[in-house]
Design a protein around this motif. Structure first.
Motif, PDB file in Angstrom:
ATOM      1  N   LYS A  31       0.832  -1.212   0.000  1.00  0.00           N
ATOM      2  CA  LYS A  31       0.000   0.000   0.000  1.00  0.00           C
ATOM      3  C   LYS A  31       0.860   1.252   0.000  1.00  0.00           C
ATOM      4  O   LYS A  31       0.478   2.282  -0.549  1.00  0.00           O
ATOM      5  N   SER A  32       2.036   1.167   0.611  1.00  0.00           N
ATOM      6  CA  SER A  32       2.900   2.339   0.684  1.00  0.00           C
ATOM      7  C   SER A  32       3.770   2.511  -0.564  1.00  0.00           C
ATOM      8  O   SER A  32       4.372   3.567  -0.748  1.00  0.00           O
ATOM      9  N   ALA A  33       3.846   1.476  -1.395  1.00  0.00           N
ATOM     10  CA  ALA A  33       4.661   1.569  -2.612  1.00  0.00           C
ATOM     11  C   ALA A  33       3.912   0.941  -3.786  1.00  0.00           C
ATOM     12  O   ALA A  33       4.339  -0.086  -4.331  1.00  0.00           O
ATOM     13  N   PRO A  34       2.801   1.554  -4.205  1.00  0.00           N
ATOM     14  CA  PRO A  34       1.996   0.959  -5.283  1.00  0.00           C
ATOM     15  C   PRO A  34       2.737   0.893  -6.618  1.00  0.00           C
ATOM     16  O   PRO A  34       2.364   0.103  -7.487  1.00  0.00           O
ATOM     17  N   ALA A  35       3.785   1.657  -6.784  1.00  0.00           N
ATOM     18  CA  ALA A  35       4.531   1.615  -8.041  1.00  0.00           C
ATOM     19  C   ALA A  35       5.211   0.263  -8.249  1.00  0.00           C
ATOM     20  O   ALA A  35       5.586  -0.086  -9.367  1.00  0.00           O
ATOM     21  N   LEU A  36       5.360  -0.480  -7.185  1.00  0.00           N
ATOM     22  CA  LEU A  36       6.029  -1.784  -7.262  1.00  0.00           C
ATOM     23  C   LEU A  36       5.034  -2.948  -7.296  1.00  0.00           C
ATOM     24  O   LEU A  36       5.385  -4.086  -6.974  1.00  0.00           O
ATOM     25  N   ASP A  37       3.801  -2.672  -7.706  1.00  0.00           N
ATOM     26  CA  ASP A  37       2.757  -3.704  -7.696  1.00  0.00           C
ATOM     27  C   ASP A  37       3.174  -4.979  -8.411  1.00  0.00           C
ATOM     28  O   ASP A  37       2.875  -6.084  -7.947  1.00  0.00           O
ATOM     29  N   HIS A  38       3.843  -4.865  -9.550  1.00  0.00           N
ATOM     30  CA  HIS A  38       4.246  -6.059 -10.292  1.00  0.00           C
ATOM     31  C   HIS A  38       5.228  -6.920  -9.478  1.00  0.00           C
ATOM     32  O   HIS A  38       5.226  -8.139  -9.571  1.00  0.00           O
ATOM     33  N   LEU A  39       6.060  -6.281  -8.666  1.00  0.00           N
ATOM     34  CA  LEU A  39       6.979  -7.034  -7.811  1.00  0.00           C
ATOM     35  C   LEU A  39       6.248  -7.655  -6.616  1.00  0.00           C
ATOM     36  O   LEU A  39       6.515  -8.804  -6.247  1.00  0.00           O
ATOM     37  N   TRP A  40       5.338  -6.895  -6.021  1.00  0.00           N
ATOM     38  CA  TRP A  40       4.590  -7.402  -4.871  1.00  0.00           C
ATOM     39  C   TRP A  40       3.790  -8.642  -5.278  1.00  0.00           C
ATOM     40  O   TRP A  40       3.672  -9.591  -4.513  1.00  0.00           O
ATOM     41  N   ARG A  41       3.246  -8.634  -6.485  1.00  0.00           N
ATOM     42  CA  ARG A  41       2.424  -9.758  -6.950  1.00  0.00           C
ATOM     43  C   ARG A  41       3.225 -11.063  -6.924  1.00  0.00           C
ATOM     44  O   ARG A  41       2.716 -12.103  -6.518  1.00  0.00           O
ATOM     45  N   HIS A  42       4.491 -11.022  -7.326  1.00  0.00           N
ATOM     46  CA  HIS A  42       5.324 -12.236  -7.299  1.00  0.00           C
ATOM     47  C   HIS A  42       5.486 -12.755  -5.865  1.00  0.00           C
ATOM     48  O   HIS A  42       5.422 -13.968  -5.623  1.00  0.00           O
ATOM     49  N   ILE A  43       5.690 -11.855  -4.949  1.00  0.00           N
ATOM     50  CA  ILE A  43       5.869 -12.258  -3.546  1.00  0.00           C
ATOM     51  C   ILE A  43       4.563 -12.810  -2.981  1.00  0.00           C
ATOM     52  O   ILE A  43       4.552 -13.844  -2.310  1.00  0.00           O
ATOM     53  N   PHE A  44       3.452 -12.140  -3.271  1.00  0.00           N
ATOM     54  CA  PHE A  44       2.155 -12.626  -2.792  1.00  0.00           C
ATOM     55  C   PHE A  44       1.835 -14.000  -3.379  1.00  0.00           C
ATOM     56  O   PHE A  44       1.298 -14.869  -2.690  1.00  0.00           O
ATOM     57  N   ASP A  45       2.169 -14.204  -4.651  1.00  0.00           N
ATOM     58  CA  ASP A  45       1.934 -15.511  -5.276  1.00  0.00           C
ATOM     59  C   ASP A  45       2.747 -16.602  -4.586  1.00  0.00           C
ATOM     60  O   ASP A  45       2.255 -17.718  -4.375  1.00  0.00           O
TER      61      ASP A  45
END
Length: 116
Positions: A31-45
């Motif tokens: 939420k604090s770094a939405p620009a990195l959404d594509h990276l967060w998605r890999h970690i969440f997966d």
């Protein structure tokens, strides 16, 4: 002397709790770094895989426990058969046949959902 298990069990409940905590922390970071959404998605997966893996490990542990129990019972039946043969019993193979029959029926009950 107590025997130690050769492969100590990992704490699956602890792993599940740590996985949940990590997902919650990552949600806050995302939420604090939405620009990195594509990276967060890999970690969440990657974190999303953990519950299924924990369930598989738990199931495999139960299957292994059953197999070890059956093996121990077969070894006991084999020893009883050998002792019965040495003592001249009429039907020394009874012990092995009886154990195999019991295990076959136990496997059938488990496969149909009857359990033990």
């Amino acid at each position: 002397m107590t025997q130690r298990h050769p492969y100590p069990h990992a704490d699956l409940q602890g792993a599940a709790t740590r996985n949940t905590t990590a997902a919650e922390l990552l949600t806050a970071f995302a939420k604090s770094a939405p620009a990195l959404d594509h990276l967060w998605r890999h970690i969440f997966d990657a974190l999303a895989d953990a519950p299924a893996l924990i369930t598989d490990i738990d199931r495999l542990r139960a299957e292994l426990s059953t197999a070890r129990y059956q093996r121990a019972n077969l070894i006991a039946a084999i020893r009883a058969t050998l002792a019965a043969h040495d003592e001249g019993e009429y039907d020394p193979l009874f012990y092995v046949r009886d154990e195999l029959h019991f295990q076959r029926h136990s496997d059938t009950r488990r496969a149909t959902g009857g359990g033990r």
